[in-house]
Design a protein around this motif. Structure first.
Motif, PDB file in Angstrom:
ATOM      1  N   GLU A   6       0.845  -1.205   0.000  1.00 51.59           N
ATOM      2  CA  GLU A   6       0.000   0.000   0.000  1.00 51.59           C
ATOM      3  C   GLU A   6       0.876   1.250   0.000  1.00 51.59           C
ATOM      4  OE1 GLU A   6      -3.290   1.262   0.443  1.00 51.59           O
ATOM      5  OE2 GLU A   6      -3.708  -0.628  -0.558  1.00 51.59           O
ATOM      6  N   SER A  63       0.902   4.086  -2.787  1.00 50.70           N
ATOM      7  CA  SER A  63       0.510   5.482  -2.556  1.00 50.70           C
ATOM      8  C   SER A  63       1.630   6.421  -2.993  1.00 50.70           C
ATOM      9  CB  SER A  63       0.169   5.707  -1.084  1.00 50.70           C
ATOM     10  OG  SER A  63       1.359   5.733  -0.337  1.00 50.70           O
ATOM     11  N   TYR A 114      -6.582   0.682   5.750  1.00 49.09           N
ATOM     12  CA  TYR A 114      -6.688  -0.658   5.191  1.00 49.09           C
ATOM     13  C   TYR A 114      -8.016  -0.795   4.491  1.00 49.09           C
ATOM     14  CZ  TYR A 114      -5.531  -5.393   4.536  1.00 49.09           C
ATOM     15  OH  TYR A 114      -5.200  -6.565   3.934  1.00 49.09           O
ATOM     16  N   SER A 132      -8.980  -0.238  -2.210  1.00 50.53           N
ATOM     17  CA  SER A 132      -7.786   0.239  -2.889  1.00 50.53           C
ATOM     18  C   SER A 132      -6.744  -0.856  -3.061  1.00 50.53           C
ATOM     19  CB  SER A 132      -7.191   1.415  -2.132  1.00 50.53           C
ATOM     20  OG  SER A 132      -6.781   0.988  -0.862  1.00 50.53           O
ATOM     21  N   THR A 133      -6.832  -1.971  -2.291  1.00 47.90           N
ATOM     22  CA  THR A 133      -5.835  -3.015  -2.530  1.00 47.90           C
ATOM     23  C   THR A 133      -6.202  -3.815  -3.769  1.00 47.90           C
ATOM     24  OG1 THR A 133      -7.008  -4.539  -1.104  1.00 47.90           O
ATOM     25  CG2 THR A 133      -5.174  -3.351  -0.125  1.00 47.90           C
TER      26      THR A 133
END
Length: 992
Positions: free
Chosen positions: A414, A418, A888, A892-893
């Motif tokens: 992540e 980002s 978390y 987005s993962t």
């Protein structure tokens, strides 16, 4: 210019003043008085600023001996300031009389309409705005060459009470209308329906919005010309680039200062430098920036930089490279990637054909975790051979260690992801090497924020599509001077796809809706280039041959059919019903718990058929489960469907409106029990429109307005004087509804509150140059989207008219444009597909939790393949790090490489815990004790950041036709025969 010099007497009119507040005012009236006070006060200070420009600067400069600025230059610098002051002095006089009688009349909207709808206002402001860049450059030059002038400016600034510079005063006219708009929006919010000032306020808002839009566009064009001129100056006269820039054919689509970074072979940062990057309609130019000149001057007037062009490349050859794409997007064997600025491509880079960019610390940490995981997996194997049973050393504990490590790895990914949000990597063609192999070189820019990155990727993508033959040009602006080519914000034809081609039958198109996908399975760049994510449901059929539904996926670079199924009768209409808002459920204020929501209503799609059937399908990806069916009363064909929070409305052939009540179960509408039937009129109910608390239904030329909850008729009105004509389409924007009719080429605008007829536009006048001699034209479809009214006609021509976006009256003020791409037969429908970009994509690094990446130099993402992780629940944290807020979000993962892992809370023993699904956007927060996980609400609700919407417009009709003379358009759209049903998809630039 048609402007008369008028001498305005210097006798001051009385300043507008509000008297003491009378007793017994409602809270809204009190607020309205305060807003009026703000209008008066801001107008007073604006007029004062204009007077200062003339009295403190222009007049002394004109009288000064010896002259610091020649009289001719003075006239250019202060061009039109006097006339603007005159307009506002007159407005102030009228304003003071309104203020004096405010407590008896409470009207101000009509004063704004009267003062600012005059063409003279647009003319003087246009002249001022267009001249502004020129005026500033004269001031800048004079500051550099004439010390007396610079001294004069400094002295004036020091003497002024508020220390505002001349630039600060002269920029005020450019900001004036946006300020008025905000004040009027506030006033409108506090003006109840039925108030005598309400319609005039809405009209005033429209007037000012239109004026501000025109001035904005002119300022944008003037700035664009200035930027291109500045760039042209930096190129030698004989170069080919100079010829390209001075030909005047190019539009500047985007230019911004980005930071170019150069990395070594181990990923260490070698250097970074600011560059000015220009995206023109067919090329990309990168320039060095030279700020030469005194800093003291830049505080008085913004100094434009000088540029030195570093490289320029034709757009089709520019590729945006996301990390991880290296292997797929080009032929590995023939391309050697070299880094701009790096001495030579590293051997390791060539061998793996992967380039690791950015500070290596994050990658190092990720690799360490991978190694540790391998070790722990070996330990797990050893643990499994133990003979004894131990409470704290067994397979459960060992697997928990693995899961915790995997979780840490995902958190690291992540962070890497980002850091990639502000990194624009471009692959550009270089000179071939000695053996003739093409060498591409990679340039890496850091953008100021994630929005900027999205903007660059989106504009680059659309500019490339814009170069295709069918978009050159794609739109024409009728009877305007040839200079005004269609601006870049025009929708761009992205593709043309045949519908129902698999059946081999030529079925008629009936309706189309877009079913959005809740979680985009996309990488960062794909989000900004692809069509709105989701599925298009296209319905149609043929009398006697039954019906057909075809589902297209928009989740790939090119739309493709994923499913189709037959129906007993042709589809006449469709309605997409999103899931109800989580905030309040149908039966009032009761909050839906997550459990209700998961068991409750998913988005559904309703179909109305020729044989009177109404079918409800669940809209989960490509699943086409039919949840409910019913037949309309009297088996009447269902011509139109609309939903409100409490009912599903069906307009039937015999003039009946059937209303099916909502339910709380899995199917949103109760189709079992007979519906409430209301007779609207003797003919068919052709179209329905659902407004906030009312439903409009048309029958013949009459429109009936019903209360959406009680279903009582509130009023009805004639939208057309001819009894033989029917209202066929209604679309709402702001406080108005546009209507189209079964014959004639006119469309009409009605007010949503007073039902007044406000405007009529003849579409035929817009299309005469495209269809010469075509007298009879009929409007067959309407759509309003993002300030544009789309009009489809029976000749296959599509017209685009600008309408205001705010809550005013959506009057058409511009000439509009006509599409050179259209259909061979009538435009059967116009529909919109839109999806909202996930808000966490836009969170910049500073806003991310102050985690380990805060001190990073925004590292790049990495192209490694993560190990498949068989996670089944959230493992406990191994290391006790305090206070890291882990954003978390599985949403987005989803676009990280590798399989999608569904991570669940540890289940309590009673099994009553809520499991969360993949779309759940919850935040997990690590408490001080790693054994404790706190589950909190998603923060997407309180994100005040403007949402970014990806939008496409789809038109359906028979065949594809290019009206611009290109036979069958270009290679791509010629896929559709003249008789096949075809869909044209336009992509609209992201509004950022």
């Amino acid at each position: 210019m048609g402007l008369l010099e008028v001498s305005v007497t210097d006798i001051k009119p009385p300043a507008p003043e509000l008297g003491p507040m009378p007793d017994g005012l409602s809270p809204q009236q009190v607020v309205r008085r305060h807003i009026l006070g703000s209008i008066v006060q801001s107008e007073g200070s604006y007029v004062e600023s204009l007077k200062r420009v003339l009295q403190d600067y222009r007049n002394p400069l004109m009288e000064m001996e010896p002259k610091a600025l020649s009289a001719r230059k003075c006239q250019v610098v202060f061009f039109r300031v006097k006339e603007i002051l005159h307009c506002h002095s007159m407005f102030q006089i009228a304003l003071s009389s309104r203020v004096a009688e405010w407590d008896s009349t409470e009207k101000i909207g009509d004063l704004f309409v009267a003062s600012f709808s005059k063409s003279v206002v647009l003319d003087v402001y246009s002249d001022y705005v267009n001249n502004f860049t020129n005026a500033m450059s004269i001031i800048k030059k004079a500051c550099l060459t004439k010390p007396a002038f610079l001294e004069f400016l400094k002295r004036r600034q020091v003497c002024s009470p508020d220390r505002v510079t001349l630039y600060g005063l002269m920029v005020k006219p450019i900001q004036r209308f946006p300020q008025f708009i905000l004040l009027l929006q506030d006033m409108l919010k506090n003006t109840p329906r039925g108030h005598p000032d309400r319609l005039s306020l809405q009209l005033a808002l429209t007037e000012l919005e239109t004026l501000a839009e025109k001035l904005n566009e002119q300022k944008r064009l003037a700035d664009q010309v200035a930027e291109i001129q500045q760039l042209t100056k930096s190129v030698s006269d004989r170069s080919s680039l100079n010829k390209l820039l001075t030909s005047g054919q190019r539009q500047l689509l985007l230019c911004e200062t980005l930071t170019e970074t150069v990395y070594g072979d181990r990923g260490q940062l070698i250097k970074s430098k600011e560059r000015r990057v220009f995206l023109l309609s067919d090329m990309l130019v990168c320039a060095n920036i030279n700020f030469k000149g005194q800093l003291e001057i830049s505080s008085l007037v913004p100094l434009g930089p000088k540029y030195v062009v570093k490289w320029n490349t034709a757009l089709p050859q520019v590729q945006v490279m996301e990390v991880g794409q290296e292997g797929s997007s080009y032929d590995k064997d023939n391309v050697l990637i070299q880094h701009a600025g790096a001495k030579k491509a590293s051997a390791a880079g060539q061998a793996q054909n992967k380039v690791y960019l950015g500070p290596p610390r994050l990658f190092q940490e990720l690799q360490d975790l991978q190694k540790d995981l391998a070790v722990v997996e070996q330990i797990t194997l050893l643990v499994s051979t133990l003979h004894g049973t131990y409470q704290n050393l067994n397979m459960t504990v060992a697997q928990d260690w693995c899961l915790a490590l995997q979780r840490l790895m995902r958190v690291k990914e992540e962070e890497i992801h980002s850091a990639n949000k502000c990194r624009l990597r471009l692959l550009l063609p270089g000179k071939p090497d000695k053996s003739g192999r093409p060498i591409s070189f990679m340039v890496v820019f850091i953008t100021p924020n994630p929005l900027s990155k999205i903007s660059w990727v989106n504009r680059l993508h659309l500019a490339k599509i814009g170069l295709r033959e069918e978009n050159q040009p794609g739109w024409l602006c009728p009877d305007e001077d040839k200079k005004s080519k269609a601006p870049f914000w025009c929708p761009i034809l992205a593709c043309c796809i045949p519908a129902f081609s698999s059946r081999g039958l030529s079925l008629q198109l009936g309706a189309l809706i877009h079913s959005p996908v809740s979680c985009p399975l996309l990488g960062f760049s794909a989000v900004s280039t692809s069509l709105p994510q989701g599925y298009l449901w296209v319905g149609g059929g043929q009398e006697g041959a039954g019906g057909q539904v075809e589902i297209f996926s928009l989740n790939r670079p090119a739309p493709r059919t994923v499913k189709s199924f037959p129906l007993v009768a042709p589809v006449l209409c469709m309605e997409y019903i999103p899931e109800p808002e989580e905030e309040e459920s149908r039966d009032g204020d009761k909050k839906c718990s997550a459990a209700d929501a998961s068991a409750g209503v998913h988005p559904t799609i309703c179909l109305g058929l020729q044989d009177g059937s109404i079918l409800v399908y669940s809209s989960v990806d490509t699943g086409t489960q039919c949840l409910a069916t019913c037949r309309s009363p009297g088996l009447q064909p269902v011509l139109c469907l609309r939903h409100s929070p409490f009912h599903l409305f069906a307009g039937l052939q015999d003039g009946t409106l059937a209303a099916y009540p909502g339910t709380s179960g899995g199917v949103p509408w109760d189709l079992e029990s007979p519906p409430v039937c209301l007779t609207v009129g003797p003919g068919p109910v052709r179209t329905l429109l659902s407004l906030e608390d009312t439903v409009w239904a048309s029958c013949g030329p009459r429109v009936t307005v019903l209360d959406a909850t009680s279903l009582q008729t509130q009023q009805s009105f004639e939208a057309h004087q001819d009894a033989a004509v029917s209202v066929t389409h209604m679309v709402k924007a702001g406080s108005g509804v546009w209507m189209a009719f079964s014959s004639g080429s006119s469309i009409r605008l009605f007010h949503t509150e007073t039902l007044e007829h406000l405007q009529e536009i003849n579409i035929a006048t817009r299309t005469t140059f495209l269809l010469p001699g075509q007298k009879h034209l009929c409007v067959t479809s309407l759509l309003i989207c993002q300030g544009l009214l789309w009009v489809g006609t029976d000749q296959g021509v599509i017209v685009l008219l600008p309408v205001p976006r705010l809550e005013g009256i959506p009057k058409i003020t511009g000439k509009g444009m006509v599409s050179l791409n259209g259909h061979c037969g009538p435009v059967a429908f116009l529909a919109v597909a839109s999806s909202i970009l996930a808000p966490d994509i836009l969170r910049s690094d500073q806003e991310e939790a102050e985690g380990p990446q805060a001190e990073e130099d925004k590292p790049d993402s990495q192209a490694h393949e993560p190990a498949p992780v068989p996670a089944s629940h959230v493992g406990r944290e191994l290391t006790r790090k305090k206070g890291i807020l882990l954003q978390y979000r599985l949403r987005s993962t989803a676009h990280l490489p590798g399989p999608l892992l569904s991570v669940r809370d540890p289940e309590p023993s009673d099994g009553s815990a809520l499991e969360h699904s993949e779309e759940d956007g919850s935040i997990y927060e690590m408490a001080d004790d790693p054994d404790v996980w706190v589950r909190s609400r998603p923060c997407a609700r309180d994100a005040h950041r403007k949402e970014i919407c990806s939008v496409a417009i789809i038109s359906g009709g028979q065949g594809y036709r290019n009206f611009g003379g290109a036979p069958g358009g270009s290679g791509k759209p010629a896929l559709c025969g003249e008789t096949d049903s075809a869909l044209l998809i336009w992509q609209v630039p992201l509004t950022l």
